[in-house]
Write a protein that holds these residues in place. Structure first.
Motif, PDB file in Angstrom:
ATOM      1  N   UNK A 113      58.395  43.382  53.786  1.00 46.00           N
ATOM      2  CA  UNK A 113      59.901  43.757  53.351  1.00 46.00           C
ATOM      3  C   UNK A 113      59.573  44.448  52.046  1.00 46.00           C
ATOM      4  N   UNK A 114      59.164  45.728  51.840  1.00 43.52           N
ATOM      5  CA  UNK A 114      58.841  46.290  50.747  1.00 43.52           C
ATOM      6  C   UNK A 114      60.201  46.270  49.619  1.00 43.52           C
ATOM      7  N   UNK A 115      61.247  46.162  49.993  1.00 40.50           N
ATOM      8  CA  UNK A 115      62.308  46.445  48.915  1.00 40.50           C
ATOM      9  C   UNK A 115      62.337  45.251  48.231  1.00 40.50           C
ATOM     10  N   UNK A 116      61.370  44.108  48.463  1.00 45.16           N
ATOM     11  CA  UNK A 116      61.584  42.839  47.548  1.00 45.16           C
ATOM     12  C   UNK A 116      60.897  43.261  46.214  1.00 45.16           C
ATOM     13  N   UNK A 117      61.407  42.696  45.113  1.00 42.58           N
ATOM     14  CA  UNK A 117      61.033  43.022  43.873  1.00 42.58           C
ATOM     15  C   UNK A 117      59.834  42.243  43.440  1.00 42.58           C
ATOM     16  N   UNK A 118      58.634  42.240  44.329  1.00 41.09           N
ATOM     17  CA  UNK A 118      57.594  41.423  43.953  1.00 41.09           C
ATOM     18  C   UNK A 118      56.704  42.488  42.996  1.00 41.09           C
ATOM     19  N   UNK A 119      56.077  41.897  41.971  1.00 37.55           N
ATOM     20  CA  UNK A 119      55.293  42.695  41.508  1.00 37.55           C
ATOM     21  C   UNK A 119      53.980  43.333  41.908  1.00 37.55           C
ATOM     22  N   UNK A 120      53.820  44.479  41.653  1.00 37.56           N
ATOM     23  CA  UNK A 120      52.769  45.256  42.285  1.00 37.56           C
ATOM     24  C   UNK A 120      51.455  45.558  41.448  1.00 37.56           C
ATOM     25  N   UNK A 121      51.595  45.031  40.110  1.00 34.90           N
ATOM     26  CA  UNK A 121      50.594  44.921  39.237  1.00 34.90           C
ATOM     27  C   UNK A 121      49.639  44.002  39.319  1.00 34.90           C
ATOM     28  N   UNK A 122      48.621  43.995  38.469  1.00 31.04           N
ATOM     29  CA  UNK A 122      47.407  43.109  38.929  1.00 31.04           C
ATOM     30  C   UNK A 122      48.217  41.396  38.384  1.00 31.04           C
ATOM     31  N   UNK A 123      47.853  40.459  39.239  1.00 33.05           N
ATOM     32  CA  UNK A 123      48.661  39.214  39.351  1.00 33.05           C
ATOM     33  C   UNK A 123      47.913  38.348  38.158  1.00 33.05           C
ATOM     34  N   UNK A 124      48.928  37.959  36.988  1.00 30.06           N
ATOM     35  CA  UNK A 124      48.213  37.060  35.921  1.00 30.06           C
ATOM     36  C   UNK A 124      47.735  35.826  36.517  1.00 30.06           C
ATOM     37  N   UNK A 125      48.899  35.326  37.231  1.00 29.98           N
ATOM     38  CA  UNK A 125      48.473  33.884  37.781  1.00 29.98           C
ATOM     39  C   UNK A 125      47.908  33.621  38.967  1.00 29.98           C
ATOM     40  N   UNK A 126      47.456  34.731  39.792  1.00 34.34           N
ATOM     41  CA  UNK A 126      47.015  34.712  41.039  1.00 34.34           C
ATOM     42  C   UNK A 126      45.541  35.071  41.088  1.00 34.34           C
ATOM     43  N   UNK A 127      45.018  34.369  42.124  1.00 30.54           N
ATOM     44  CA  UNK A 127      43.347  34.787  42.205  1.00 30.54           C
ATOM     45  C   UNK A 127      42.844  34.558  43.818  1.00 30.54           C
ATOM     46  N   UNK A 128      42.163  35.160  44.403  1.00 31.13           N
ATOM     47  CA  UNK A 128      41.746  34.940  45.614  1.00 31.13           C
ATOM     48  C   UNK A 128      40.406  34.293  45.785  1.00 31.13           C
ATOM     49  N   UNK A 129      40.216  33.014  46.362  1.00 32.47           N
ATOM     50  CA  UNK A 129      38.982  32.638  46.306  1.00 32.47           C
ATOM     51  C   UNK A 129      37.928  32.945  47.456  1.00 32.47           C
ATOM     52  N   UNK A 130      38.399  34.224  47.999  1.00 31.26           N
ATOM     53  CA  UNK A 130      37.637  34.744  49.043  1.00 31.26           C
ATOM     54  C   UNK A 130      36.492  35.510  48.192  1.00 31.26           C
ATOM     55  N   UNK A 131      36.610  35.859  46.883  1.00 37.29           N
ATOM     56  CA  UNK A 131      35.884  36.528  46.135  1.00 37.29           C
ATOM     57  C   UNK A 131      34.753  35.671  45.639  1.00 37.29           C
ATOM     58  N   UNK A 132      33.514  36.285  45.120  1.00 38.76           N
ATOM     59  CA  UNK A 132      32.714  35.352  44.137  1.00 38.76           C
ATOM     60  C   UNK A 132      32.070  34.361  45.036  1.00 38.76           C
ATOM     61  N   UNK A 133      31.157  34.709  45.931  1.00 38.88           N
ATOM     62  CA  UNK A 133      30.484  33.757  46.986  1.00 38.88           C
ATOM     63  C   UNK A 133      29.117  33.653  46.452  1.00 38.88           C
ATOM     64  N   UNK A 134      28.481  32.456  46.225  1.00 35.87           N
ATOM     65  CA  UNK A 134      27.382  31.944  45.743  1.00 35.87           C
ATOM     66  C   UNK A 134      26.662  31.074  46.665  1.00 35.87           C
ATOM     67  N   UNK A 135      25.412  31.243  46.988  1.00 37.82           N
ATOM     68  CA  UNK A 135      24.752  30.094  47.856  1.00 37.82           C
ATOM     69  C   UNK A 135      24.316  29.086  47.411  1.00 37.82           C
ATOM     70  N   UNK A 136      24.547  28.000  47.863  1.00 37.90           N
ATOM     71  CA  UNK A 136      24.146  26.819  47.435  1.00 37.90           C
ATOM     72  C   UNK A 136      22.875  25.738  48.203  1.00 37.90           C
ATOM     73  N   UNK A 137      22.315  26.793  48.847  1.00 33.71           N
ATOM     74  CA  UNK A 137      21.422  26.232  49.896  1.00 33.71           C
ATOM     75  C   UNK A 137      20.953  27.222  50.683  1.00 33.71           C
ATOM     76  N   UNK A 138      19.473  26.895  51.527  1.00 34.89           N
ATOM     77  CA  UNK A 138      19.045  28.089  52.338  1.00 34.89           C
ATOM     78  C   UNK A 138      19.721  27.958  53.937  1.00 34.89           C
TER      79      UNK A 138
END
Length: 388
Positions: A204-229
């Motif tokens: 619904x592209x007409x919605x006034x949702x910000x397109x800039x970098x989100x200040x208060x939002x973060x995706x936890x699919x990033x930054x993956x670290x192994x903790x075991x073999x």
């Protein structure tokens, strides 16, 4: 500043006590709760339940689950505690007013594994989006925070007289009276009200949702670290990667069947645990003779106080996923196995009451952390300049 050897000696003592004390003591401690069995409170636009220090020994943090139907609105509200939340299922839209910052009003759509962080007393609101709404787990940097007691726009307006409300809203007194009467008639049902169904901004592209970098939002699919073999890993977000979250950090921990987040502690943060799925054994060690071991499953919660030794082990047949939240924006952790690797085997043997050969057989590289290689022959250690 204390030396690493100082902490290593403490680590030996901690492991010794942990091995000797077992888990029969600490009957007064309640660091886990079968939150999955707590009943929901139902509202027109969704449902909600909370856990605080009234039901478990969580001295600094509280938690909640809320499920919003499509169009379900968690009304505009604020509270004294910082809030770190993760979308477990579905989609929603959250808006926060952050006065004086780059984006005074930060609005964004959130999907599964997205996180938001709202500092204390910033007003915010959340709405469930089509087609299925959302399920959100929230954690708060205060042990007694319960959203049912949060300050809200409707709650405040309900306390005003007609003339004051008319001035505050900029409407005629007659209109203000009708608005107040309607709002008061709704009562607590406005906690999660039912509003019009909305779509994702991408649909619904007409919605006034910000397109800039989100200040208060973060995706936890990033930054993956192994903790075991064994395929176990953690996706984490702290202030270094999520700058808005200055007072809290968090992670999703995946444990393969039989996998374990090994013995460790956090020197500067308490840990809040929520089991997404799987069956895990958790252990918390707080003092000589005070330790607990418990089995928890999907929807249950756990808590480990700052500095307490603890672990999480997957005892099920399938991978286990947990949300971990910390009441510090900087994530720090000390693994016992790592520090034991800095102690001469003779010290370790004396501290644990075991033989030197047994001390040398310990794996000091658990969880993929650097440690001392296992030395099977005393001669090898002597050549390296180590005293036994």
């Amino acid at each position: 500043m204390r030396s690493s050897m100082h902490w290593a000696v403490i680590a030996v003592a901690c492991v010794s006590i942990l091995l000797q004390s077992g888990c029969v003591a600490g009957q007064q401690l309640k660091y886990v709760e079968q939150f999955s069995k707590q009943p929901w409170q139902v509202f027109p636009g969704g449902r909600f339940k909370a856990t605080t220090n009234s039901s478990m020994s969580a001295t600094s943090m509280a938690g909640a689950l809320f499920e919003l139907k499509p169009g379900g609105v968690r009304e505009l509200h604020w509270h004294n505690a910082a809030e770190w939340a993760i979308v477990l299922r579905g989609t929603c839209r959250a808006t926060v007013l952050d006065e004086g910052k780059t984006h005074p009003t930060d609005t964004w759509d959130y999907t599964a594994s997205d996180v938001w962080y709202f500092p204390p007393n910033l007003p915010h609101s959340v709405v469930g989006l089509a087609p299925s709404g959302c399920l959100v787990m929230a954690s708060y940097k205060s042990p007694d925070t319960n959203e049912l007691k949060a300050l809200s726009a409707s709650g405040w307006l309900a306390t005003l007289n007609v003339d004051t409300a008319a001035l505050a809203l900029g409407v005629p007194a007659g209109n203000a009276k009708r608005m107040l009467d309607k709002s008061r008639a709704q009562g607590r049902s406005q906690f999660i009200a039912q509003g019009p169904v909305q779509q994702l901004a991408s649909q619904q592209p007409s919605l006034p949702v910000k397109r800039t970098t989100a200040v208060h939002r973060f995706s936890l699919t990033k930054n993956k670290y192994p903790v075991g073999p064994d395929g176990s890993y953690v996706n984490k977000a702290d202030v270094a990667t999520f700058p808005a979250a200055t007072k809290m950090s968090g992670a999703i921990l995946r444990l393969a069947p039989g996998g374990m987040r090994t013995l460790h502690w956090h020197p500067a943060a308490d840990e809040w645990q929520y089991v997404i799925n799987g069956t895990v054994e958790v252990g918390v060690f707080t003092a000589p003779g005070e330790s607990i071991t418990a089995t928890i499953g999907p929807g249950d919660v756990g808590f480990a106080p700052v500095g307490s030794g603890h672990y999480v082990r997957n005892i099920g047949k399938d991978p286990a996923y947990l949300v971990l939240v910390f009441n510090n924006g900087v994530f720090t952790s000390i693994d016992v196995s790592n520090f034991l690797g800095a102690v001469p085997p003779s010290w370790l043997a004396a501290g644990l009451g075991i033989s030197s050969d047994e001390a040398r057989s310990i794996n000091y590289k658990l969880a993929g952390l650097p440690g001392r290689p296992v030395q099977k022959k005393p001669e090898a250690a002597k050549k390296a300049g180590r005293k036994l």
